[in-house]
Scaffold this active site. Structure first.
Site, PDB file in Angstrom:
ATOM      1  N   ASP A   1       0.865  -1.171   0.000  1.00 41.18           N
ATOM      2  CA  ASP A   1       0.000   0.000   0.000  1.00 41.18           C
ATOM      3  C   ASP A   1       0.916   1.240   0.000  1.00 41.18           C
ATOM      4  O   ASP A   1       2.115   1.116   0.267  1.00 41.18           O
ATOM      5  CB  ASP A   1      -0.848  -0.071   1.276  1.00 41.18           C
ATOM      6  CG  ASP A   1      -1.615   1.199   1.532  1.00 41.18           C
ATOM      7  OD1 ASP A   1      -2.314   1.654   0.634  1.00 41.18           O
ATOM      8  OD2 ASP A   1      -1.496   1.749   2.646  1.00 41.18           O
TER       9      ASP A   1
ATOM     10  N   ASP B   1      -0.254   5.081   1.012  1.00 41.88           N
ATOM     11  CA  ASP B   1      -0.536   6.069   2.060  1.00 41.88           C
ATOM     12  C   ASP B   1      -0.572   5.434   3.444  1.00 41.88           C
ATOM     13  O   ASP B   1      -1.296   4.468   3.684  1.00 41.88           O
ATOM     14  CB  ASP B   1      -1.880   6.746   1.787  1.00 41.88           C
ATOM     15  CG  ASP B   1      -1.833   7.604   0.535  1.00 41.88           C
ATOM     16  OD1 ASP B   1      -1.065   8.568   0.515  1.00 41.88           O
ATOM     17  OD2 ASP B   1      -2.561   7.287  -0.430  1.00 41.88           O
TER      18      ASP B   1
END
Ligand code: C5P
Ligand code: MG
Length: 286
Positions: free
Chosen positions: A38, A40
């Protein structure tokens, strides 16, 4: 074997399982490994000196190219929907339509702002975004060993790529799938390219058009990094997974979410703003 696993931030429901998977990843070598992450609040920092750091969306939201009214709307959306996103008492099924609503409404506000493609670099440079401590070691190790890094983000692709570029870590072994902006021939933002990726549809359904995982079919060992329960499905498109190690950053609402995270992720890192544990594991297996 990995001293970083002794850190106070590390929590494992089944340490023996973690040891077994790490040993298998090391034994089978770099040719079989791929990393799926991922962006953020996983590769980027959640907080610094008691302040929240921005997501790729927030980098735009807080920038000078957004009108005051637009900024207020985006902030209101964040304050309404973010608590829903991280609420441990609602199911993903309940959250899904609400996340579509959040992203759609936020993107609509951004579309009204006449954002220029040529402004993105400046917007990122002037933002308060920070990557996690140890990020250079992380990217360098993967690059040096030619290990594919797939960044699967519900954020804004153009912005996160620029963050990586400015940090000088956007190496050729990296592939990004995210929400990309579409600019008209004058370089003005006119729409977002589909399909919309939000926190709870990061799976094969939005990857149909990419042949990414097919090209990596010999890489059956996966290291997965995320910060949301929705990130756990990011590797669903990998055929014939042999060994997978999942590492989850638990950044926010730690007490309320601890139980669910420990049940779901092999390793949970509580309020850990570094990539030390990930780097320690990579150093051992590479
Ligand atoms: O890269 P990642 O998949 O983590 O990006 C999604 C994150 O961006 C979400 O966790 C969400 O909190 C945040 N977000 C935001 N503003 C929006 C939509 C999502 O900050 N308008
Ligand atoms: Mg995230």
């Amino acid at each position: 074997m990995v001293p970083e696993l002794e850190k106070a931030t590390v929590h494992m429901k089944n340490p023996e399982h973690v040891q077994r998977v790490i040993s298998a990843l090391r034994k089978e070598g770099t040719d079989k490994l791929q990393v799926i992450s991922d962006f953020d609040m996983t590769l980027s920092r959640f907080g610094f000196n008691g302040r929240r750091c921005p997501t790729s969306h927030n980098i735009l939201d807080n920038s000078r190219v957004i009108s005051e009214e637009g900024r207020k709307k985006l902030k209101d959306l964040l304050h309404y929907y973010y608590p829903i996103e991280i609420d441990p008492n609602r199911t993903m099924e309940e959250k899904r339509p609400l996340m579509v609503e959040w992203w759609t409404r936020a993107h609509d506000v951004l579309l009204q702002q006449k954002i220029l493609k040529s402004d993105i670099a400046k917007i990122v440079r002037e933002s308060e975004v920070m990557l996690r401590d140890g990020v250079n070691t992380f990217f360098d190790q993967l690059h040096q060993h030619n290990i594919p890094l797939f960044i699967f983000s519900a954020g804004v692709g153009d912005v996160l790529e620029e963050v990586l570029r400015q940090a000088e870590v956007f190496y050729p072994n990296i592939n990004v799938v995210s929400n990309y902006m579409d600019f008209d021939d004058k370089g003005v933002l006119r729409q977002f390219k589909g399909p919309l990726i939000h926190t709870y549809n990061k799976n094969n359904a939005v990857l149909k058009k990419t042949e990414h995982f097919q090209l990596l079919s010999s890489r059956t060992n996966v290291l997965l990094l995320g910060d949301s329960m929705g990130d756990l499905s990011m590797a669903d498109g990998v055929a014939n997974v042999e060994n997978i190690l999942t590492i989850g950053f638990l950044n926010d609402k730690v007490d309320e979410r601890r139980g669910k995270y420990r049940d779901a992720y092999d390793i949970v890192l509580e309020k850990d703003e570094t990539l030390d544990v990930v780097n320690g594991i990579l150093c051992y297996i590479l």
